[in-house]
Scaffold this motif. Sequence first.
Motif, mmCIF file in Angstrom:
data_model
loop_
_atom_site.group_PDB
_atom_site.id
_atom_site.type_symbol
_atom_site.label_atom_id
_atom_site.label_comp_id
_atom_site.label_asym_id
_atom_site.label_seq_id
_atom_site.Cartn_x
_atom_site.Cartn_y
_atom_site.Cartn_z
ATOM 1 N N GLY A 1 0.781 -1.240 0.000
ATOM 2 C CA GLY A 1 0.000 0.000 0.000
ATOM 3 C C GLY A 1 0.804 1.278 0.000
ATOM 4 N N THR A 2 2.155 1.171 -0.077
ATOM 5 C CA THR A 2 2.974 2.389 0.011
ATOM 6 C C THR A 2 3.178 3.052 -1.350
ATOM 7 O OG1 THR A 2 5.014 1.126 -0.267
ATOM 8 C CG2 THR A 2 4.234 1.489 2.002
ATOM 9 N N MET A 3 2.897 2.313 -2.436
ATOM 10 C CA MET A 3 3.089 2.868 -3.782
ATOM 11 C C MET A 3 1.826 2.631 -4.597
ATOM 12 S SD MET A 3 6.467 3.566 -3.791
ATOM 13 C CE MET A 3 7.514 3.157 -5.151
ATOM 14 N N VAL A 4 1.656 3.475 -5.614
ATOM 15 C CA VAL A 4 0.549 3.244 -6.545
ATOM 16 C C VAL A 4 1.063 3.478 -7.964
ATOM 17 C CG1 VAL A 4 -0.424 5.595 -6.411
ATOM 18 C CG2 VAL A 4 -1.902 3.687 -7.037
ATOM 19 N N ALA A 5 0.642 2.593 -8.881
ATOM 20 C CA ALA A 5 1.028 2.715 -10.288
ATOM 21 C C ALA A 5 -0.204 3.103 -11.095
ATOM 22 C CB ALA A 5 1.585 1.388 -10.794
ATOM 23 N N LEU A 6 -0.042 4.099 -11.969
ATOM 24 C CA LEU A 6 -1.144 4.534 -12.829
ATOM 25 C C LEU A 6 -0.725 4.328 -14.286
ATOM 26 C CD1 LEU A 6 -0.838 7.030 -10.385
ATOM 27 C CD2 LEU A 6 -3.196 7.168 -11.151
ATOM 28 N N GLY A 7 -1.445 3.459 -14.979
ATOM 29 C CA GLY A 7 -1.136 3.186 -16.382
ATOM 30 C C GLY A 7 -1.982 4.070 -17.277
ATOM 31 N N SER A 8 -1.312 4.764 -18.200
ATOM 32 C CA SER A 8 -2.025 5.743 -19.031
ATOM 33 C C SER A 8 -2.090 5.302 -20.484
ATOM 34 C CB SER A 8 -1.307 7.096 -18.950
ATOM 35 O OG SER A 8 -1.801 7.969 -19.945
ATOM 36 N N ARG A 9 -3.031 5.889 -21.185
ATOM 37 C CA ARG A 9 -3.123 5.655 -22.621
ATOM 38 C C ARG A 9 -1.991 6.359 -23.366
ATOM 39 N NH1 ARG A 9 -7.333 3.107 -25.509
ATOM 40 N NH2 ARG A 9 -7.021 3.544 -27.703
ATOM 41 N N ASP A 10 -1.218 7.185 -22.642
ATOM 42 C CA ASP A 10 -0.074 7.851 -23.297
ATOM 43 C C ASP A 10 1.181 6.962 -23.283
ATOM 44 O OD1 ASP A 10 1.020 7.985 -20.760
ATOM 45 O OD2 ASP A 10 0.961 10.165 -20.601
ATOM 46 N N SER B 1 5.580 0.533 -26.198
ATOM 47 C CA SER B 1 5.237 0.787 -27.597
ATOM 48 C C SER B 1 3.744 1.074 -27.763
ATOM 49 C CB SER B 1 5.607 -0.424 -28.436
ATOM 50 O OG SER B 1 4.882 -1.553 -27.967
ATOM 51 N N SER B 2 2.963 0.878 -26.706
ATOM 52 C CA SER B 2 1.517 1.094 -26.837
ATOM 53 C C SER B 2 0.942 1.486 -25.483
ATOM 54 C CB SER B 2 0.850 -0.180 -27.360
ATOM 55 O OG SER B 2 -0.542 0.023 -27.487
ATOM 56 N N TYR B 3 -0.343 1.790 -25.498
ATOM 57 C CA TYR B 3 -0.983 2.248 -24.263
ATOM 58 C C TYR B 3 -1.101 1.120 -23.238
ATOM 59 C CZ TYR B 3 -5.042 0.401 -26.844
ATOM 60 O OH TYR B 3 -5.907 -0.385 -27.568
ATOM 61 N N ILE B 4 -1.120 1.505 -21.977
ATOM 62 C CA ILE B 4 -1.102 0.531 -20.882
ATOM 63 C C ILE B 4 -2.537 0.115 -20.547
ATOM 64 C CG2 ILE B 4 -0.257 0.109 -18.530
ATOM 65 C CD1 ILE B 4 1.916 0.986 -20.611
ATOM 66 N N THR B 5 -2.786 -1.199 -20.523
ATOM 67 C CA THR B 5 -4.152 -1.663 -20.218
ATOM 68 C C THR B 5 -4.249 -2.354 -18.863
ATOM 69 O OG1 THR B 5 -3.660 -3.682 -21.446
ATOM 70 C CG2 THR B 5 -4.824 -1.933 -22.635
ATOM 71 N N HIS B 6 -3.164 -3.053 -18.451
ATOM 72 C CA HIS B 6 -3.211 -3.782 -17.175
ATOM 73 C C HIS B 6 -1.844 -3.698 -16.501
ATOM 74 C CE1 HIS B 6 -6.074 -5.731 -19.975
ATOM 75 N NE2 HIS B 6 -6.872 -5.689 -18.932
ATOM 76 N N VAL B 7 -1.854 -3.663 -15.179
ATOM 77 C CA VAL B 7 -0.609 -3.601 -14.401
ATOM 78 C C VAL B 7 -0.734 -4.534 -13.194
ATOM 79 C CG1 VAL B 7 0.824 -2.128 -12.914
ATOM 80 C CG2 VAL B 7 -0.050 -1.219 -15.064
ATOM 81 N N ASP B 8 0.325 -5.301 -12.908
ATOM 82 C CA ASP B 8 0.398 -6.098 -11.675
ATOM 83 C C ASP B 8 1.691 -5.771 -10.938
ATOM 84 O OD1 ASP B 8 -1.961 -7.762 -11.890
ATOM 85 O OD2 ASP B 8 -0.953 -8.865 -13.496
ATOM 86 N N TRP B 9 1.611 -5.760 -9.607
ATOM 87 C CA TRP B 9 2.807 -5.628 -8.758
ATOM 88 C C TRP B 9 3.242 -7.021 -8.310
ATOM 89 C CZ3 TRP B 9 5.382 -1.175 -7.110
ATOM 90 C CH2 TRP B 9 4.742 0.049 -7.355
ATOM 91 N N ALA B 10 4.556 -7.164 -8.144
ATOM 92 C CA ALA B 10 5.065 -8.389 -7.527
ATOM 93 C C ALA B 10 4.901 -8.264 -6.009
ATOM 94 C CB ALA B 10 6.530 -8.588 -7.886
ATOM 95 N N THR C 1 8.649 -4.798 -8.161
ATOM 96 C CA THR C 1 8.599 -5.144 -9.586
ATOM 97 C C THR C 1 7.188 -4.966 -10.145
ATOM 98 O OG1 THR C 1 10.201 -6.847 -8.981
ATOM 99 C CG2 THR C 1 9.327 -6.930 -11.222
ATOM 100 N N LEU C 2 7.131 -4.482 -11.396
ATOM 101 C CA LEU C 2 5.847 -4.296 -12.075
ATOM 102 C C LEU C 2 5.845 -5.082 -13.371
ATOM 103 C CD1 LEU C 2 5.206 -0.436 -12.120
ATOM 104 C CD2 LEU C 2 3.748 -2.114 -11.014
ATOM 105 N N ARG C 3 4.664 -5.563 -13.762
ATOM 106 C CA ARG C 3 4.509 -6.035 -15.141
ATOM 107 C C ARG C 3 3.276 -5.358 -15.703
ATOM 108 N NH1 ARG C 3 2.369 -12.300 -14.325
ATOM 109 N NH2 ARG C 3 0.445 -11.745 -13.249
ATOM 110 N N ARG C 4 3.235 -5.236 -17.026
ATOM 111 C CA ARG C 4 2.082 -4.583 -17.624
ATOM 112 C C ARG C 4 1.756 -5.236 -18.960
ATOM 113 N NH1 ARG C 4 3.479 -3.158 -22.845
ATOM 114 N NH2 ARG C 4 5.695 -2.732 -22.871
ATOM 115 N N ASN C 5 0.502 -5.098 -19.396
ATOM 116 C CA ASN C 5 0.104 -5.450 -20.762
ATOM 117 C C ASN C 5 -0.274 -4.174 -21.473
ATOM 118 O OD1 ASN C 5 -1.664 -8.592 -20.109
ATOM 119 N ND2 ASN C 5 0.506 -8.197 -20.399
ATOM 120 N N ALA C 6 -0.037 -4.165 -22.779
ATOM 121 C CA ALA C 6 -0.331 -2.975 -23.576
ATOM 122 C C ALA C 6 -1.394 -3.293 -24.615
ATOM 123 C CB ALA C 6 0.941 -2.475 -24.239
#
Length: 635
Positions: free
Chosen positions: A468-477, A502-511, A516-521
């Motif tokens: 809960g100490t960090m938050v990730a915001l994935g943008s269409r930019d 290379s593309s907009y961010i649709t999903h994000v998971d934290w480890a 560590t972060l992973r994302r789908n575009a």
Amino acid sequence: MTKDATYNEEDKTVKMFLKGRPVILYAPTDLAENYDITKVSTAPSRRLKLDWVYGYRGRDCRSNLYFLPTGEMVYFVAAVVVLYNVEEQSQRHYVEHTDDVKSLAIHPNKMLVATGQCAGHDRRDARPHIRVWNSVSLHTQAVIGMNDFDVSICCLSFSKADGGSLLLAIDEASDHIISVWDWQKGENGYKITETKCSVDTIVAAEFHPLDRNIIVTCGKSHIAFWSLDVGGTLYKRMGIFETRDKPKYVTCVAFLQTGETITGDSNGNLAVWGRGTNTIWKFIKNVHEGPVFTICVLKDGSVLTGGGKDGRIVEFTSNLAMTGTISVIEGHFGGIRVISEGRGSQLLVGTTRNCILNGTSHLGFQPIILGHTDELWGLAAHPSIPQFATAGYDKVLQLWDSMSHSILWSKDIGEQAQSVAFSLDGTSILVGCISGRWMIFDTQTRELLGQHVDGNEPIQIIQFSPDGTMVALGSRDNQIYIYQVSEDGSKYSRVGRCTGHSSYITHVDWATDNQTLRRNAGTCRQIPQSSIMRNVEWATNTCTLTFMTVGIWPENADGTDINACDRSHDSELMVTGDDFGKVKLYSYPVIQPKSLCHTYGGHSSHVTSVNFLYDDTRMISIGGKDTGVLQWTVS
């Protein structure tokens, strides 16, 4: 696509193709040793059952709210017809439709219901047709016109004078084809006749209650009186407005107990048409400011009209003497779309902002159903109690209680919302907007605690780190913005930005390590998911393209077919929402390309988000344009 998936024993990777592009996914070591790509994984022993449907479709549909002898009211939202008993706080659902329901009619015996739907995203799966079904048993009696309609069935009416043997339908195609069916002939009914109705919009079509084979249709600047002759031909006479200004729209039609037709128009006037004629016998001006959207003739013969703009209900005696006006509907509920008689002296009112109210002219009206009124993308489950939040393009953030099936609060946030998330302790809600702005609200007081702007594209996903100490915001930019959360969770400071996507961010998971972060575009280019990452333990699994979700992808998928997925907190189930209106339940992990699942309908084309509630006993799904919020029990 997944049928072409291959496993490389040496690298311990699965290679699959999306839109012809190869995607390489690394198997975690503990799964890689005995992995067999040809194995078929079984569907889970647990299933979903539709428990509650939030919302109502009043913004663009009419005549779709009735009270049944079972003590339930019947209405629709998305692809579900809801039978709701307010006193018992129970719902039943007719779920045989494959796309949005657009029209509804009650048989004179008050037991049978006809509902019409529109064509779906995929015409093969969802063709426009009518279903006639029993409101007690929910058993389907007839499926009509599976290959006869083009766009959607916007009006339906059973014949009244002969006890309901005929059914009339209007297809919302360019010529607004009117068809009449002997619906009891065979399993699919028999079409007696069809003809072009009007190039102009049709908003209502009804069989006359007393005169056999007479039909009235109305809409943009016209009213038509039809007679169906013995040979099955329809003859049309246009209503004559004579010296009066022809209204832009004739907006609704009903029948007095003495057999005259009564219509409302877009100028707020009422017209009474002489029985058996196409001329006006009586004209009442300026009953409403703005259009008359509904006329309800009560059992005792008195008449009620509802205003779409002024939100008023006006009462008349059976001979149309005005007895009083009740100013009912508070502005935020919307204009009046439909009025119908409820239990005893109670009335049901459906509104243009997708609400249903219940009450009497003397005691006032209480909302019993509230919904969203525009495309819906934001959904988040509360981390520790059975609540969830939704937010959409209608600029409204709503907090719901899944146990009492009620809305706890609703707030206009002034911006179109794309995503929503709860802080780890549940004390605040973050809402990501289309403009790149995101806001923090206090869950209890609804107070705005702060706001930030990152880029000028939609904030598509908000995900807190496990601690809960960090938050990730994935943008269409194409960027992910990382913020640190202060001690009490009210302050957010930007600490970094992940670029180079290379593309907009649709999903994000934290480890689970909070690092560590992973994302789908949005496009399906290879995620640089190097082998170092193969054994990372992920706190969530909302990314749709991972080794653990190989099996959720259908054959020939283009990579955008699956909008959302969520892993249950006990890591035993995975639920997905797709572009074809389907919610699917898998056993987790879904690592076999051939994975069996349970499939559920209820939404129309795009299911935009799915979320297990904190204890995995329930799951929420939301539909984009269908504005429906569906709650499922996991059993």
